[in-house]
Design a protein around this motif. Structure first.
Motif, mmCIF file in Angstrom:
data_model
loop_
_atom_site.group_PDB
_atom_site.id
_atom_site.type_symbol
_atom_site.label_atom_id
_atom_site.label_comp_id
_atom_site.label_asym_id
_atom_site.label_seq_id
_atom_site.Cartn_x
_atom_site.Cartn_y
_atom_site.Cartn_z
ATOM 1 N N GLU A 127 0.793 -1.124 0.020
ATOM 2 C CA GLU A 127 -0.120 0.140 -0.059
ATOM 3 C C GLU A 127 0.981 1.237 0.043
ATOM 4 O O GLU A 127 2.175 1.324 0.201
ATOM 5 C CB GLU A 127 -0.836 -0.003 1.331
ATOM 6 C CG GLU A 127 -0.355 -0.244 2.616
ATOM 7 C CD GLU A 127 -1.526 -0.309 3.563
ATOM 8 O OE1 GLU A 127 -1.789 0.410 4.085
ATOM 9 O OE2 GLU A 127 -1.964 -1.563 3.485
ATOM 10 N N VAL A 178 1.382 5.742 -9.441
ATOM 11 C CA VAL A 178 0.714 4.777 -9.459
ATOM 12 C C VAL A 178 1.276 3.664 -10.266
ATOM 13 O O VAL A 178 1.381 2.429 -10.268
ATOM 14 C CB VAL A 178 -0.652 4.890 -9.864
ATOM 15 C CG1 VAL A 178 -1.520 3.757 -9.755
ATOM 16 C CG2 VAL A 178 -1.381 6.121 -8.606
ATOM 17 N N LEU A 216 2.736 -0.211 -9.486
ATOM 18 C CA LEU A 216 2.275 -1.337 -9.877
ATOM 19 C C LEU A 216 3.261 -2.099 -10.648
ATOM 20 O O LEU A 216 3.033 -3.377 -10.817
ATOM 21 C CB LEU A 216 0.999 -1.277 -10.789
ATOM 22 C CG LEU A 216 -0.111 -0.507 -10.152
ATOM 23 C CD1 LEU A 216 -1.433 -0.166 -11.015
ATOM 24 C CD2 LEU A 216 -0.787 -1.641 -9.073
ATOM 25 N N ILE A 242 -5.142 2.205 -15.950
ATOM 26 C CA ILE A 242 -4.986 2.651 -14.556
ATOM 27 C C ILE A 242 -4.694 4.271 -14.721
ATOM 28 O O ILE A 242 -5.138 4.848 -13.850
ATOM 29 C CB ILE A 242 -4.262 1.676 -13.704
ATOM 30 C CG1 ILE A 242 -4.965 0.408 -13.481
ATOM 31 C CG2 ILE A 242 -3.956 2.332 -12.432
ATOM 32 C CD1 ILE A 242 -4.430 -0.754 -12.802
ATOM 33 N N VAL A 244 -6.581 7.353 -13.191
ATOM 34 C CA VAL A 244 -6.044 8.358 -11.940
ATOM 35 C C VAL A 244 -6.005 9.573 -12.445
ATOM 36 O O VAL A 244 -6.106 10.586 -11.646
ATOM 37 C CB VAL A 244 -4.693 7.528 -11.789
ATOM 38 C CG1 VAL A 244 -3.905 8.751 -10.771
ATOM 39 C CG2 VAL A 244 -4.798 6.310 -11.045
ATOM 40 N N ARG A 291 -4.568 7.155 -2.317
ATOM 41 C CA ARG A 291 -4.323 5.768 -1.640
ATOM 42 C C ARG A 291 -4.202 4.818 -2.667
ATOM 43 O O ARG A 291 -5.399 4.702 -3.467
ATOM 44 C CB ARG A 291 -5.076 5.822 -0.391
ATOM 45 C CG ARG A 291 -4.880 6.398 0.803
ATOM 46 C CD ARG A 291 -5.526 5.868 1.874
ATOM 47 N NE ARG A 291 -5.456 6.792 2.982
ATOM 48 C CZ ARG A 291 -5.871 7.735 3.574
ATOM 49 N NH1 ARG A 291 -7.082 7.864 2.985
ATOM 50 N NH2 ARG A 291 -5.618 8.617 4.427
ATOM 51 N N CYS A 292 -3.311 3.793 -2.613
ATOM 52 C CA CYS A 292 -3.455 2.546 -3.456
ATOM 53 C C CYS A 292 -3.139 1.400 -2.328
ATOM 54 O O CYS A 292 -2.248 1.517 -1.483
ATOM 55 C CB CYS A 292 -2.078 2.716 -4.375
ATOM 56 S SG CYS A 292 -2.314 3.856 -5.809
ATOM 57 N N THR A 293 -4.193 0.559 -2.636
ATOM 58 C CA THR A 293 -3.964 -0.678 -1.824
ATOM 59 C C THR A 293 -3.775 -1.863 -2.547
ATOM 60 O O THR A 293 -4.697 -2.084 -3.515
ATOM 61 C CB THR A 293 -5.154 -0.821 -0.840
ATOM 62 O OG1 THR A 293 -5.170 0.704 -0.013
ATOM 63 C CG2 THR A 293 -5.035 -1.781 0.179
ATOM 64 N N LEU A 294 -3.087 -2.701 -2.528
ATOM 65 C CA LEU A 294 -2.893 -4.067 -3.392
ATOM 66 C C LEU A 294 -3.054 -5.224 -2.594
ATOM 67 O O LEU A 294 -2.306 -5.332 -1.429
ATOM 68 C CB LEU A 294 -1.234 -3.995 -3.901
ATOM 69 C CG LEU A 294 -1.089 -4.842 -5.075
ATOM 70 C CD1 LEU A 294 -2.133 -4.632 -6.271
ATOM 71 C CD2 LEU A 294 0.160 -4.635 -5.636
ATOM 72 N N ILE A 318 -6.105 -4.180 -7.213
ATOM 73 C CA ILE A 318 -5.734 -2.577 -6.630
ATOM 74 C C ILE A 318 -7.009 -1.829 -6.562
ATOM 75 O O ILE A 318 -7.942 -1.871 -7.089
ATOM 76 C CB ILE A 318 -4.791 -2.140 -8.037
ATOM 77 C CG1 ILE A 318 -4.449 -0.624 -7.390
ATOM 78 C CG2 ILE A 318 -5.401 -2.094 -9.154
ATOM 79 C CD1 ILE A 318 -3.378 -0.322 -6.752
ATOM 80 N N ILE A 325 -7.820 1.952 -5.614
ATOM 81 C CA ILE A 325 -7.229 3.374 -5.635
ATOM 82 C C ILE A 325 -8.375 4.283 -5.046
ATOM 83 O O ILE A 325 -9.394 4.390 -5.628
ATOM 84 C CB ILE A 325 -6.815 3.730 -7.000
ATOM 85 C CG1 ILE A 325 -5.788 2.865 -7.606
ATOM 86 C CG2 ILE A 325 -6.126 5.211 -7.007
ATOM 87 C CD1 ILE A 325 -5.461 2.979 -8.980
ATOM 88 N N GLU A 336 -11.492 0.399 -8.342
ATOM 89 C CA GLU A 336 -11.035 -0.906 -8.061
ATOM 90 C C GLU A 336 -10.625 -1.800 -9.547
ATOM 91 O O GLU A 336 -11.366 -1.568 -10.411
ATOM 92 C CB GLU A 336 -11.991 -1.821 -7.346
ATOM 93 C CG GLU A 336 -12.295 -1.837 -5.951
ATOM 94 C CD GLU A 336 -13.049 -2.407 -5.199
ATOM 95 O OE1 GLU A 336 -12.862 -3.666 -5.722
ATOM 96 O OE2 GLU A 336 -13.967 -1.922 -4.627
#
Lengths: 151, 111
Positions: free
Chosen positions: A4, A23, A27, A40, A44, A66-69, A74, A76, A133
């Motif tokens: 993240e 971003v 990734l 993506i 963004v 915020r990016c959470t993987l 993903i 965002i 997502e």
């Protein structure tokens, strides 16, 4: 791989490029396809541009990205504490724009089409959060599909 | 992002390089609009060969120039639209208004 990151930056034009590039860099270790990365970074770019133009307008505020993987999914979120949107459903309609001289009203349509899921929550005077997502399939066939002429 | 503008009679060729977004496109729009007025431009060719990223700001650029040339009885055409740009072109439905050519030469011949 789970990972993240959070970026906080002022709502200035050059930070749109910074946000989408960050971003992409986040990734890259997952070896996504060119098509996935392009989808993506375009989404963004749209979300951060909206926060700058519509969220803050002539003022400068703070944008949180915020990016959470989780595995290959993903999530965002792009948040601002700006003007907010009075009618989110209307704002999401294709070609709807409050600034016809500047935009073409396709921002949310691009986010919706290029990502798997889009959620927009907003309160007038408090700000907007855009949550997107996408599952990274990494399937190269998709890329080949993208190489075909659309016409 | 940077660009070159070449006036050829009543035709304007705009060759763009880099990344097109809302922030970068403003100065380009202003220069193109100024040249159109000054040289009574009727047709615009937008060359995307050097463009490696474009969001909906690029669609706004195309729609605005299309409106201008349509009002002059002219055409706006696009050339060298790369793979990464084709999805947003397709999504916008611009193909019905703005022809896309493989090369700048083909675009010139179409006008």
């Amino acid at each position: 791989m789970d990972n993240e990151m959070t970026l906080i930056f002022p709502s200035k034009g050059p930070n749109v490029a910074f946000a989408r590039t960050a971003v992409v860099a986040f990734l890259l270790p997952l070896d996504p396809t060119v098509l996935e990365l392009n989808d993506i970074r375009t989404a963004v770019s749209e979300a951060v541009t909206n926060a700058i133009i519509h969220g803050y307008g002539n003022k400068t505020g703070t944008i949180t990205l915020r990016c959470t993987l989780r595995e290959r999914r993903i999530v965002i979120t792009v948040s601002d504490t700006g003007a907010g949107i009075s009618d989110v459903q209307k704002a999401r309609e294709p070609l709807f724009t409050t600034r016809p001289a500047e935009g073409c009203g396709l921002g949310f349509t691009v986010m919706e089409s290029f990502m798997d899921k889009l959620t927009v929550t907003s309160r007038v005077g408090e700000g907007t959060q855009v949550r997107m997502e996408k599952e990274l399939t990494g399937q190269r066939e998709e890329e080949e599909e993208g190489e075909r002429d659309d016409e | 992002m940077d660009w070159n503008c070449n006036v050829e009679g009543n035709r304007l060729l705009v060759s763009i390089r880099g990344e097109i977004d809302h922030h970068t496109v403003q100065a380009l729009k202003a220069e193109v609009d100024q040249l159109c007025q000054r040289h009574r431009i009727k047709h615009i060719i937008l060359d995307f060969e050097g463009v490696d990223f474009m969001d909906s700001a690029g669609i706004g650029l195309l729609i605005g120039r299309y409106r201008y040339t349509a009002a002059q009885g002219g055409l706006t055409v696009a050339a060298c639209v790369g793979k990464s740009l084709r999805r947003i072109f397709a999504l916008s439905g611009l193909g019905r208004l703005i022809p896309v050519y493989t090369t700048v030469e083909e675009a010139k011949q179409s006008i």
